[in-house]
Motif scaffolding. Structure first.
Motif, short mmCIF file in Angstrom:
data_model
loop_
_atom_site.label_atom_id
_atom_site.label_comp_id
_atom_site.label_asym_id
_atom_site.label_seq_id
_atom_site.Cartn_x
_atom_site.Cartn_y
_atom_site.Cartn_z
N VAL A 32 45.91 26.15 19.63
CA VAL A 32 45.48 24.76 19.82
C VAL A 32 45.10 24.56 21.27
O VAL A 32 45.80 25.01 22.18
N SER A 33 43.99 23.89 21.48
CA SER A 33 43.58 23.59 22.85
C SER A 33 43.21 22.11 22.97
O SER A 33 42.94 21.44 21.97
N TRP A 34 43.21 21.63 24.19
CA TRP A 34 42.91 20.23 24.48
C TRP A 34 41.77 20.16 25.49
O TRP A 34 41.71 20.94 26.45
N TYR A 35 40.91 19.17 25.29
CA TYR A 35 39.79 18.93 26.17
C TYR A 35 39.73 17.44 26.50
O TYR A 35 40.05 16.60 25.67
N THR A 38 34.69 12.81 29.46
CA THR A 38 34.33 11.58 30.17
C THR A 38 32.84 11.58 30.44
O THR A 38 32.21 12.64 30.51
N PRO A 39 32.25 10.40 30.62
CA PRO A 39 30.81 10.35 30.90
C PRO A 39 30.44 11.06 32.19
O PRO A 39 29.37 11.67 32.28
N GLY A 40 31.31 11.03 33.17
CA GLY A 40 30.98 11.61 34.46
C GLY A 40 31.20 13.11 34.55
O GLY A 40 30.41 13.83 35.15
N GLN A 41 32.26 13.59 33.94
CA GLN A 41 32.63 15.00 34.06
C GLN A 41 32.33 15.82 32.81
O GLN A 41 32.48 17.05 32.82
N GLY A 42 31.96 15.14 31.74
CA GLY A 42 31.67 15.87 30.50
C GLY A 42 32.95 16.37 29.85
O GLY A 42 34.01 15.75 29.97
N LEU A 43 32.83 17.49 29.19
CA LEU A 43 33.96 18.08 28.48
C LEU A 43 34.62 19.12 29.36
O LEU A 43 34.00 20.08 29.78
N GLN A 44 35.92 18.93 29.59
CA GLN A 44 36.65 19.86 30.44
C GLN A 44 37.91 20.35 29.74
O GLN A 44 38.63 19.55 29.13
N PHE A 45 38.17 21.62 29.89
CA PHE A 45 39.32 22.26 29.28
C PHE A 45 40.59 21.84 29.99
O PHE A 45 40.69 21.91 31.21
N LEU A 46 41.57 21.42 29.20
CA LEU A 46 42.87 21.03 29.76
C LEU A 46 43.86 22.17 29.67
O LEU A 46 44.38 22.65 30.67
N ARG A 63 50.28 15.99 36.21
CA ARG A 63 50.57 14.82 35.35
C ARG A 63 50.17 15.09 33.89
O ARG A 63 50.64 14.42 32.98
N PHE A 64 49.32 16.05 33.73
CA PHE A 64 48.87 16.42 32.38
C PHE A 64 49.72 17.60 31.91
O PHE A 64 49.79 18.65 32.56
N SER A 65 50.35 17.42 30.80
CA SER A 65 51.19 18.50 30.26
C SER A 65 51.06 18.54 28.74
O SER A 65 50.55 17.59 28.13
N GLY A 66 51.54 19.59 28.18
CA GLY A 66 51.45 19.70 26.73
C GLY A 66 52.55 20.59 26.20
O GLY A 66 53.33 21.18 26.97
N ARG A 67 52.61 20.65 24.91
CA ARG A 67 53.54 21.57 24.26
C ARG A 67 53.08 21.81 22.84
O ARG A 67 52.27 21.04 22.29
N GLN A 68 53.63 22.86 22.27
CA GLN A 68 53.31 23.17 20.88
C GLN A 68 54.61 23.47 20.15
O GLN A 68 55.52 24.11 20.70
N PHE A 69 54.68 23.00 18.94
CA PHE A 69 55.87 23.16 18.14
C PHE A 69 55.73 24.36 17.21
O PHE A 69 54.66 24.94 17.07
N SER A 70 56.83 24.70 16.56
CA SER A 70 56.83 25.90 15.73
C SER A 70 55.87 25.79 14.54
O SER A 70 55.44 26.80 13.98
N ASN A 71 55.55 24.57 14.15
CA ASN A 71 54.60 24.40 13.04
C ASN A 71 53.16 24.31 13.55
O ASN A 71 52.26 23.93 12.81
N SER A 72 52.94 24.66 14.81
CA SER A 72 51.64 24.68 15.49
C SER A 72 51.14 23.31 15.90
O SER A 72 50.15 23.23 16.63
N GLY B 98 41.22 33.65 24.29
CA GLY B 98 41.61 32.31 24.68
C GLY B 98 40.60 31.26 24.28
O GLY B 98 39.57 31.54 23.66
N GLN B 99 40.93 30.02 24.61
CA GLN B 99 40.10 28.89 24.20
C GLN B 99 39.60 28.08 25.39
O GLN B 99 39.24 26.92 25.24
N ASN B 100 39.57 28.65 26.58
CA ASN B 100 39.09 27.89 27.74
C ASN B 100 37.57 27.93 27.78
O ASN B 100 36.96 28.57 28.63
N PHE B 101 36.99 27.24 26.83
CA PHE B 101 35.55 27.17 26.72
C PHE B 101 34.96 26.36 27.88
O PHE B 101 35.59 25.45 28.40
N VAL B 102 33.73 26.69 28.23
CA VAL B 102 33.00 25.97 29.25
C VAL B 102 31.81 25.28 28.59
O VAL B 102 30.95 25.96 28.00
#
Lengths: 111, 113
Positions: A32-35, A38-46, A63-72, B98-102
């Protein structure tokens, strides 16, 4: 087969608050990934999680953090919200390297 | 740093006309390349992908793209555009782990009736 589900779809917060967003990947997908979009920066990988471990991290403050559980299922948290954190936050899951399947996103507005 | 460029911010075409959206990337190794489409208020949908092999790849909705290593390009094409193709199109570079797409900055497509 259900797609990637993100909740909530819309939310409004004020500066200084924190927020938690949730993502349920496609069944069987362990990555799982997060992006941030925003209008100014576009799509950025978190960041990216695989089997409950953070595998990659983008260039965002702590300040940005995440986690993943055993069920993904995954959550991301943003603390001490700033106006610039207003964005569409997209979650994606994958079964194998390469192809990402995206949810519809959580739109965060910070006032 | 890796980057993906899409020179055209906004393109307008008439329905039935052909379309080509440009994309250039700056990497040395053989990339994974994708085109994603985002309709208003929607998430991202994969149109097509290139991993290796045949440099002309076919995707959904009648789209195709051609990988040209010598030009570091991966342009998206469609012979006849439909009004429903109006959306934002993103060219994307992906790592082989990985999934760090650009993502490129996107090209917004408008379709005239």
């Amino acid at each position: 087969k259900a797609g990637v589900t993100q909740t909530p779809r819309y939310l409004i917060k004020t500066r200084g608050q924190q927020v938690t967003l949730s993502c349920s990947p496609i069944s069987g997908h362990r990555s799982v990934s997060w992006y941030q979009q925003t209008p100014g920066q576009g799509l950025q990988f978190l960041f990216e999680y695989f089997s409950e471990t953070q595998r990659n991290k983008g260039n965002f403050p702590g300040r940005f953090s995440g986690r993943q559980f055993s069920n993904s299922r995954s959550e991301m948290n943003v603390s001490t919200l700033e106006l610039g954190d207003s964005a569409l936050y997209l979650c994606a899951s994958s079964l194998s390297p390469g192809e990402l399947f995206f949810g519809e996103g959580s739109r965060l507005t910070v006032l | 740093a890796q980057s993906v460029t899409q020179p055209d911010i906004h393109i307008t075409v008439s329905e039935g006309a052909s379309l080509e959206l440009r994309c250039n990337y700056s990497y040395g190794a053989t990339p994974y390349l994708f085109w994603y489409v985002q309709s208003p208020g929607q998430g991202l949908q994969l149109l097509l992908k290139y991993f290796s092999g045949d440099t002309l790849v076919q995707g959904i909705k009648g789209f195709e793209a051609e990988f040209k290593r010598s030009q570091s390009s991966f342009n998206l094409r469609k012979p006849s555009v439909h009004w429903s193709d109006a959306a934002e199109y993103f060219c994307v570079w992906g790592p082989n782990y990985g999934q760090n797409f650009v993502f490129g900055p996107g090209t917004r497509l408008s379709v005239l009736p």
